[in-house]
Design an enzyme around this catalytic site. Structure first.
Site, short mmCIF file in Angstrom:
data_model
loop_
_atom_site.label_atom_id
_atom_site.label_comp_id
_atom_site.label_asym_id
_atom_site.label_seq_id
_atom_site.Cartn_x
_atom_site.Cartn_y
_atom_site.Cartn_z
N GLY A 462 0.83 -1.21 0.00
CA GLY A 462 0.00 0.00 0.00
C GLY A 462 0.86 1.25 0.00
O GLY A 462 0.35 2.36 -0.08
N ALA A 505 11.98 1.26 -1.22
CA ALA A 505 12.02 2.30 -2.26
C ALA A 505 13.42 2.36 -2.87
O ALA A 505 13.59 2.24 -4.08
CB ALA A 505 11.61 3.65 -1.68
N ARG A 622 16.09 11.97 -1.52
CA ARG A 622 15.24 12.35 -2.63
C ARG A 622 13.85 11.71 -2.45
O ARG A 622 13.74 10.52 -2.14
CB ARG A 622 15.85 11.87 -3.94
CG ARG A 622 14.98 12.19 -5.14
CD ARG A 622 15.45 11.46 -6.38
NE ARG A 622 16.80 11.87 -6.71
CZ ARG A 622 17.16 12.29 -7.93
NH1 ARG A 622 16.29 12.36 -8.90
NH2 ARG A 622 18.40 12.62 -8.16
N ILE A 623 12.83 12.50 -2.64
CA ILE A 623 11.47 11.98 -2.56
C ILE A 623 11.07 11.55 -3.97
O ILE A 623 10.96 12.38 -4.88
CB ILE A 623 10.51 13.04 -2.01
CG1 ILE A 623 11.04 13.60 -0.67
CG2 ILE A 623 9.11 12.45 -1.85
CD1 ILE A 623 11.35 12.57 0.39
N LEU A 624 10.84 10.26 -4.16
CA LEU A 624 10.57 9.74 -5.50
C LEU A 624 9.24 10.23 -6.03
O LEU A 624 9.09 10.47 -7.22
CB LEU A 624 10.55 8.21 -5.46
CG LEU A 624 11.91 7.52 -5.37
CD1 LEU A 624 11.73 6.05 -5.08
CD2 LEU A 624 12.67 7.71 -6.68
N ASN A 625 8.27 10.34 -5.12
CA ASN A 625 6.92 10.70 -5.56
C ASN A 625 6.32 11.60 -4.48
O ASN A 625 5.99 11.13 -3.39
CB ASN A 625 6.08 9.43 -5.75
CG ASN A 625 4.70 9.72 -6.31
OD1 ASN A 625 4.09 10.74 -5.99
ND2 ASN A 625 4.21 8.83 -7.15
N THR A 628 2.51 10.41 -3.36
CA THR A 628 2.38 9.24 -2.47
C THR A 628 3.25 9.43 -1.23
O THR A 628 2.89 8.96 -0.15
CB THR A 628 2.78 7.95 -3.20
OG1 THR A 628 4.11 8.10 -3.73
CG2 THR A 628 1.83 7.65 -4.34
N GLY A 698 8.86 5.00 4.82
CA GLY A 698 7.83 4.18 5.45
C GLY A 698 7.65 4.42 6.94
O GLY A 698 6.54 4.39 7.45
N GLU A 699 8.74 4.63 7.66
CA GLU A 699 8.63 4.69 9.12
C GLU A 699 8.83 6.09 9.69
O GLU A 699 8.24 6.41 10.72
CB GLU A 699 9.67 3.76 9.79
CG GLU A 699 10.26 2.71 8.90
CD GLU A 699 9.65 1.32 9.03
OE1 GLU A 699 9.14 1.00 10.10
OE2 GLU A 699 9.69 0.57 8.05
#
Lengths: 733, 338
Positions: A462, A505, A622-625, A628, A698-699
């Site tokens: 998710g 990721a 780096r934030i991929l997206n 999301t 994620g965390e």
């Protein structure tokens, strides 16, 4: 090059999910499917003396009642039962023998033609026990706590430094047991085919972990079993280890030579893993100028009698705060309960909560602004190994977060800010997590029509793995994202570890890059052979895939389309699989960080607490997206609100039974509890950690949130609540 | 869940006949509580008598100015009914404070009165509970009792009634119309639910074979000065720790009449005629409200975890009466306590 990476790309699986086209483990059809219902033990410790299944067996539609006495063979060595993330000890084996180890333990599986019949027949199973004495209360058994291991070397003499500090704060913080409560119920559909092979649709965070586990437990060859889990409706750590329903469904299918589905009820899911209750004792000793002299942190945590589950609750101060003296320890108390498991930011969510509340208390004692204290103690090194970070923009998180929140307008005195009947409190805390990365393999199949299938055994729980894999692949292959199809979470696909620890990721993205490079290498070979090719003699490193072509990196007008290259080479498809391993860098520490700011409004008379604003400033490479990613952090903040104010698994220790095993009484925040949440991603370029500078999200989003809220409650009310959750009765004296 | 027979009642008389014929039978309308209890094996009816299609869905004005509400009117429909919103906003507010939109859509008015306690031990068949298994003991007494009753308890049971709607109905002096084998009768809502005494397994004074056909609201609706305040562990979808239904008739700042009912504190909606009498003729001030709260909470007894409820109830009573007096009723839509 970066048409998709770093953009707010919508989920590629979003439509399938909202239209119901996405199938979950308990939804896969099978011919002549049978349904299993679990019968659970109602005592905490003892032995089954008699298990009478006769009446249940006689119900029309019931095929069998499987118990320890009549089941097919199961492995008898612990090694077979130890999955990839099993802690030390002897794993629980469902329906193995007559021993009862915890309340809610599965003791029988009723298998029937339909679920309702199985559920009814389950009520007719009669059990007689020999009950043994038991203990389930961590606080009652605190004196039996024993050191599990020492995750961090002590530095200096923390006890002496704490005793001699100008200003000292030492206190216990109590984090209760919490359950994940993912929306999707735990379920397995074991599909039996006529050759005796099994396809297992399972709710799990790691299909290859479950595959290896099942092969060991049932003594099967790898080809006999395939495990798939294409969609997972949340798991948050509860699906890292194989859960017992996958064993039961497989047992049922092997016993009856038919397909069997087992779906746990919400109540039964409280018999699975959980965030262990911990007593966190934190000691901070400071000089009067606000620099730290000593940090001590001892965690006392619950685990089962049969496994030593321990996570890194303590020691996060080594990453955050400079201190010449430190000591950390993690102690376990073995109780008659099931083994805890990872739950979002395991260890840190609890331990950093205690540390950050303690830092707030120290700031009050020192009459320092909480941010100022943290900046005075700011550590540029991970002190445990004395390593610099690949990157650490935590200062920027404090600055950006404080600015967005309006922290400078805070009156430091407790009970000084008001809004009508409400006391207003502003609190902050730091968050920290690891930036881990694991070996992952990816296969890319590029066809001459410019479509690519990208596949990997990794799960998407998710979190958006489908989407980021598609983004990275689209950029690396120079194709529109619509031309990328992603297949995940099938044990027959290229290697991946469980999806957890915030590592997927970075790990999956770099595996995509590695496989895409292999594809590019082959394309260059093909393109270079075309007579008069603009890429004749070009080096691989000087080429890129862009706009459906392979082109010169510095001059993209020197290009050959993928279609031309493949046609000239007489190639219909290029298939490349590559395992990506990260270079080991022992010279740097790798962490993500955050600064969380919370505003609470507390009704002064009634004690009702509302979290009216949260600003979370995150530095995670780096934030991929960004879309999301933002959702990921917002969801974590909501969970943090729950951890601060609502969540608690309540057990009656006279019975060893959980008394709120449902989501009506186990409270999580509802919409009415959630107000403004502002997510800030702080720029954190990192060319050391990995090629793309990815750290994982994620965390980190939950760490720090409960403490920021608890500190805000103190600021509002002048009351320091150290036992979570902070319910209104604790404010009413 | 056990196996059971299913029968659909053709009319009220048929429902009564079916119910009287089978002591193990239960009526089912919305099923929002009964089905849950059946899933947990707490309720094990031999037969479900489906009354959901009976013609008990009207909200009608009666000649004397009362309002008669059919027992099968869904909670949502009632809360948003124009006559309820205009004349009995206290009831509308209390209904909207309860459960979730989905549950309110399913739940009937009669079923709301029949819902059973949410005591965790009542729900867990592996633990003793006098309400579920008479004579087995009360696990809550010396167990987890943070949500339990402080008023009207007995040595056998400290469970609470979970309804919000009933608290407003109690304050409004609602009547319950009942039909049974020996004809029709009407009892006051405040007499409908029982205190646990030595028979905690009996929640209501409904007799064998009896069914609720309607609720009647007397003409006085207290539409000007009222409030329903529910204090709970989160802002929605949680049962009350304490709730207060308050209704005032003001003449200037003087109280002409007062009604106060409490939820979450007893085995039934809790009222004190003494407290209400003490308010009559007094100025609508916090001191007088506080005195009324003392009278309402007279005789409160607490166990190990629910001691906070006494002070919380006291403060909530004062707050709710103040909201009512100021004509600023608690909103059930805003994410805050006013």
């Amino acid at each position: 090059m970066n048409a998709y990476v770093g953009t707010p790309t919508s989920r590629v699986d979003g439509r399938a999910k909202v239209t119901g086209a996405a199938k979950y483990a308990g939804e896969f059809p099978a011919d002549r499917l049978l349904h299993g219902f679990v019968v659970e033990a109602t005592i905490s410790c003892g032995r089954i003396v008699r298990l009478d299944t006769n009446t249940a067996q006689q119900v029309k539609g019931v095929l069998d009642v499987l118990t320890h006495a009549n089941r097919p063979p199961l492995a008898d060595k612990d090694e077979a039962w130890k999955d990839e993330v099993a802690p030390d000890g002897s794993p629980f084996r469902p329906l193995y023998d007559d021993t009862i180890r915890f309340n809610g333990q599965p003791i029988a599986l009723v298998v029937a033609e339909d679920w309702e019949t199985a559920k009814f027949a389950a009520t007719l199973v009669r059990v007689e026990y020999e009950q043994h004495g038991f203990a389930t209360d961590l606080e009652g058994e605190r004196s039996n706590a024993a050191e599990k291991d020492k995750p961090h070397k002590p530095r200096g003499d923390a006890a002496a430094a704490l005793a001699g500090a100008d200003v000292r704060h030492e206190a216990d913080y109590v984090i209760p047991t919490e359950h994940h409560n993912p929306m999707e119920l735990y379920a397995t559909t074991a599909v039996w085919d006529d050759n005796g092979k099994l396809t297992i649709y399972d709710k799990t965070q790691g299909v290859q972990n479950v595959h290896k586990f099942l092969c060991g437990v049932f003594d099967k060859k790898p080809d006999d079993i395939r495990v798939a889990s294409p969609y997972v409706g949340g798991a948050f750590g509860s699906g890292l280890r194989p859960q017992y329903q996958v064993v039961l469904a497989t047992l049922g299918a092997l016993a009856l030579k038919r397909s069997v589905r087992v779906v746990l009820t919400r109540q039964q899911m409280y018999g699975l893993g959980y965030r262990p209750m911990t007593i966190e004792r934190v000691g901070l000793g400071a000089k009067s100028d606000g620099t730290l002299d000593a940090i001590t942190h001892e965690a006392i945590a619950v685990t089962s009698r049969y496994e030593d589950f321990a996570r890194n609750d303590t020691g996060w101060a080594e990453q955050l705060y400079k201190s010449p003296n430190s000591r950390f320890s993690h102690k376990l108390v073995h109780l008659d309960v099931s083994t805890p498991c990872d739950m979002r930011a395991p260890g840190a969510a609890s331990g950093v909560c205690a540390l950050e509340c303690a830092m707030d208390e120290l700031a009050v004692a020192l009459k320092l602004d909480p941010i100022e204290l943290r900046l005075k103690c700011y550590s540029d090194h991970d002190q445990s190994e004395n390593l610099p970070y690949t990157s650490k923009q935590l200062r920027e998180c404090y600055a950006r977060g404080a600015d967005a929140f309006g922290w400078s307008r805070r009156n430091p005195a407790p009970r000084s800010m008001r809004d009508g009947k409400d006391l207003v409190g502003w609190g902050m805390a730091t968050g920290v997590w690891e930036a881990l990365q694991m070996p992952v393999a990816v296969r890319i199949v590029l066809t001459s029509n410019g479509h690519a299938e990208v596949s990997c055994a990794a799960s998407d729980i998710g979190t958006g793995t489908y989407t980021i894999v598609a983004q990275v692949a689209a950029d690396a292959l120079g194709l529109p994202i619509e031309n990328i199809s992603v297949r995940l979470a099938d044990s027959s696909l290229p290697q991946a570890p469980v999806e957890g620890g915030s590592w997927m990721a970075a790990s999956s993205a770099h595996a995509v890059l590695a496989a895409a490079e292999e594809v590019r290498k082959e394309l260059l070979g093909l393109a270079g052979k075309i007579p008069g090719s603009p890429l004749a003699g070009a080096k691989l490193a000087d080429t890129v895939l862009i706009d459906g072509s392979i082109a010169g990196a510095s001059d993209t007008s020197r290009a050959v389309s993928i279609a031309d290259a493949m046609r000239h080479g007489g190639v219909e498809r290029i298939e490349k699989e590559k395992l990506n391993q990260f270079d080991e860098d022992k010279k740097h520490a790798r962490n993500t960080h955050s600064a969380v700011f919370a505003e609470v409004k507390v009704d002064e008379e009634l004690g009702v607490i509302r979290v009216t604003r949260v600003v979370s400033a995150v530095a995670a490479g780096r934030i991929l997206n960004t879309k999301t990613g933002r959702s990921q952090i917002m969801g974590s903040v909501v969970w943090g609100i729950g951890m601060a104010l609502h969540e608690e698994t309540v057990m009656d220790h006279r019975f060893g039974r959980i008394m709120n095993a449902n989501i009506a009484e186990y409270h999580i925040p509802v919409n009415a509890d959630v107000h403004d949440i502002d997510v800030i991603f702080v720029d954190e370029p990192d060319n050391r950690i990995n090629k793309l500078g990815i750290k994982g999200l994620g965390e980190i989003g939950i760490v720090g949130v409960p403490a920021a809220i608890a500190n805000a409650v103190y600021h509002a009310t002048g009351k320091r609540i150290r036992r979570f959750p902070i319910t209104l009765d604790k404010l009413l004296d | 869940m056990n196996n059971f027979q299913y029968a659909r009642a053709t009319d009220v008389a048929d429902a009564i006949r079916l119910l009287a014929a089978d002591p193990g039978a239960k009526l089912i309308a919305g099923g929002t509580n009964l089905i849950d209890l059946m899933k947990e094996n707490v309720e094990r009816p031999t037969r479900l008598i489906d009354i959901s299609r009976l013609p008990l869905r009207k909200v009608e004005e009666t000649p004397d100015g009362s309002l008669r509400i059919g027992a099968l009117v869904p909670n949502s429909d009632l809360a948003y009914h124009p006559l309820i919103e205009q004349r009995y906003p206290l009831l509308a507010s209390a209904i909207l404070a309860g459960a979730s939109a989905q549950l309110r859509n399913m739940a009937s008015v009669g079923g709301n009165l029949m819902q059973r306690t949410r005591c965790a031990y009542f729900y867990d068949t592996a633990t003793p509970c006098n309400k579920r298994h008479p004579g087995s003991g009360c696990s809550a007494m010396d167990g987890l009792n943070r949500n339990h009753a402080i008023l009207g308890t007995s040595a056998a049971c400290i469970a609470t009634n979970p309804s919000d709607m009933s608290v407003a109905l109690a304050a409004l002096d609602a009547l319950v119309h009942i039909a049974g084998p020996s004809g029709e009768r009407t009892i006051a809502l405040t007499d409908f639910h029982r205190l646990p005494g030595d028979k905690p397994h009996v929640d209501t004074n409904l007799g064998t074979g009896e069914i609720i056909t309607a609720i009647e609201l007397p003409p006085r609706g207290f539409a000007q000065n009222y409030s329903y305040l529910k204090i709970r562990d989160r802002m929605s979808y949680a049962f009350a720790l304490v709730s207060v239904a308050a209704a005032l008739e003001l003449e200037g700042n003087a109280i002409g009449g007062a009604r106060v009912a409490l939820g979450g504190v007893a085995h039934k909606p809790w009222r004190s005629l003494e407290a209400e009498a003490a308010l009559r003729g007094q100025a609508a001030t916090p001191d007088h409200f506080s005195h009324a709260a003392d009278l309402l909470l007279q005789g409160a007894t607490t166990r190990s975890h629910n001691g906070f409820k006494v002070e919380l109830a006291r403060r909530a009573i004062v707050r709710t009466l103040t909201q009512a007096a100021n004509a600023t009723p608690q909103s059930q839509a805003h994410k805050k306590i006013a």
